[in-house]
Scaffold this active site. Sequence first.
Site, mmCIF file in Angstrom:
data_model
loop_
_atom_site.group_PDB
_atom_site.id
_atom_site.type_symbol
_atom_site.label_atom_id
_atom_site.label_comp_id
_atom_site.label_asym_id
_atom_site.label_seq_id
_atom_site.Cartn_x
_atom_site.Cartn_y
_atom_site.Cartn_z
ATOM 1 N N ARG A 202 -31.894 1.763 19.088
ATOM 2 C CA ARG A 202 -31.266 3.087 19.193
ATOM 3 C C ARG A 202 -32.284 4.125 19.641
ATOM 4 O O ARG A 202 -31.954 5.034 20.406
ATOM 5 C CB ARG A 202 -30.635 3.469 17.847
ATOM 6 C CG ARG A 202 -29.770 4.711 17.949
ATOM 7 C CD ARG A 202 -28.924 4.916 16.715
ATOM 8 N NE ARG A 202 -29.725 5.191 15.546
ATOM 9 C CZ ARG A 202 -29.237 5.217 14.297
ATOM 10 N NH1 ARG A 202 -27.953 4.971 14.081
ATOM 11 N NH2 ARG A 202 -30.011 5.479 13.274
ATOM 12 N N LYS B 141 -29.836 9.970 18.878
ATOM 13 C CA LYS B 141 -30.384 10.677 17.705
ATOM 14 C C LYS B 141 -31.486 11.631 18.164
ATOM 15 O O LYS B 141 -32.681 11.320 18.055
ATOM 16 C CB LYS B 141 -30.891 9.630 16.700
ATOM 17 C CG LYS B 141 -30.925 10.143 15.269
ATOM 18 C CD LYS B 141 -31.013 8.983 14.298
ATOM 19 C CE LYS B 141 -31.387 9.409 12.913
ATOM 20 N NZ LYS B 141 -30.422 10.267 12.250
ATOM 21 N N GLU C 179 -17.497 13.143 12.635
ATOM 22 C CA GLU C 179 -18.471 12.675 11.644
ATOM 23 C C GLU C 179 -18.488 13.547 10.404
ATOM 24 O O GLU C 179 -17.905 14.630 10.368
ATOM 25 C CB GLU C 179 -19.877 12.711 12.238
ATOM 26 C CG GLU C 179 -20.060 11.760 13.370
ATOM 27 C CD GLU C 179 -21.515 11.483 13.643
ATOM 28 O OE1 GLU C 179 -22.078 10.595 12.991
ATOM 29 O OE2 GLU C 179 -22.092 12.149 14.519
#
Length: 344
Positions: A85, A188, A224
């Site tokens: 990621r 992220k 989220e």
Amino acid sequence: MEKPHIEKIDWKNLPFGYIKTDHNIRCYYKDGKWGELEITSKEHLDIHIAATCLHYGQQAFEGMKAFMGKDGKIRLFRWQENAKRMIRSAEGIHMAPVPEELFKKAVVKAVLTNKQFVPPHGTGAALYIRPLLLGTGAQVGVKPSAEYMFLVFVTPVGPYFKEGFNPVNIAIVRDSDRAAPLGTGHIKVGGNYAASLRGIITAVNAGCGSPMYLDAKEKRYIDEIGAANFFGIKNNTYITPKSDSILPSITNDSVMAIAEDMGLKVERRPVPVDELESFDEAGACGTAAIIAPIGEVHDLETGKTIKFSKDGKAGPVSTSIYSRLIGIQFGDEKDKFGWTEIIG
Ligand code: PLP
Ligand code: COI
């Protein structure tokens, strides 16, 4: 912050915060290649005033944990997924990616050079690992840096929500967006968290632990819960949003596998916010949050409250999933998925 004596740390009541540890690991990218790992005890960086991370948010980070088993062995949970990621995050904002092996070496070094800070088994706490990638080259125009720094620090943590594994209340916020459909919500990078602060403060001011973000385009679907994915449970089915603007959570991916293994059906699909009231249980999941059952969802616009927990406790399905997940992470349960790696 002063380093507390290790014997003064109250492992069972650790907050999710920063405690100084002994070392952090650093590595520099220059002239098109990564250098050697360095170990330091410094907590500060010496950084160029025109570094791209400072002005244009050219930075990415990860969040992962190391767990102390009953056997005295330290386990990493699915580190490969965090490494991958971070590569996607780097590529997403044109940074030099950290190769998987370098990522692992730095993470293992960060944990093993701070071994005494891995919380003892049975306390419920873990060592949080924070890999961080920064654009360090000087630019004034908006363009990618030619130089990068990769850093890993660790800090012992307790649960992200003060409620621990007790229901937390959530506020639906509609007056700010965390991420756009074609933006950076799926990686992220720090900018997403800056954009999420307004929603977090709105939720906190409403007496809740975290905001629920809806999709930015239509405000019809659940995205989220703060820094965690959402899930709902009904009809023996685990349901979690599919959206281009949410972070693909490694915890959620693990929970989906556990749910399936427990005989639940798993659905990953757009989840209309109107569907909320039909769930028997709801929760948030992430590395920091682990699994946080949701007690109530407050819709700040309509004033409506949806209650999930009637007795102030987590529901039975969330509880089983939680036990299974932490059982694997702490090495108390057979790791049939091969998710943990003993590193020391
Ligand atoms: N969503 C956001 C926005 C996050 O910051 C995080 C934390 O990393 C998650 C979800 C949960 O992801 P993971 O389970 O990989 O930690
Ligand atoms: C994590 O769950 O690891 C996160 O990164 C959450 C963090 C932003 C506090």
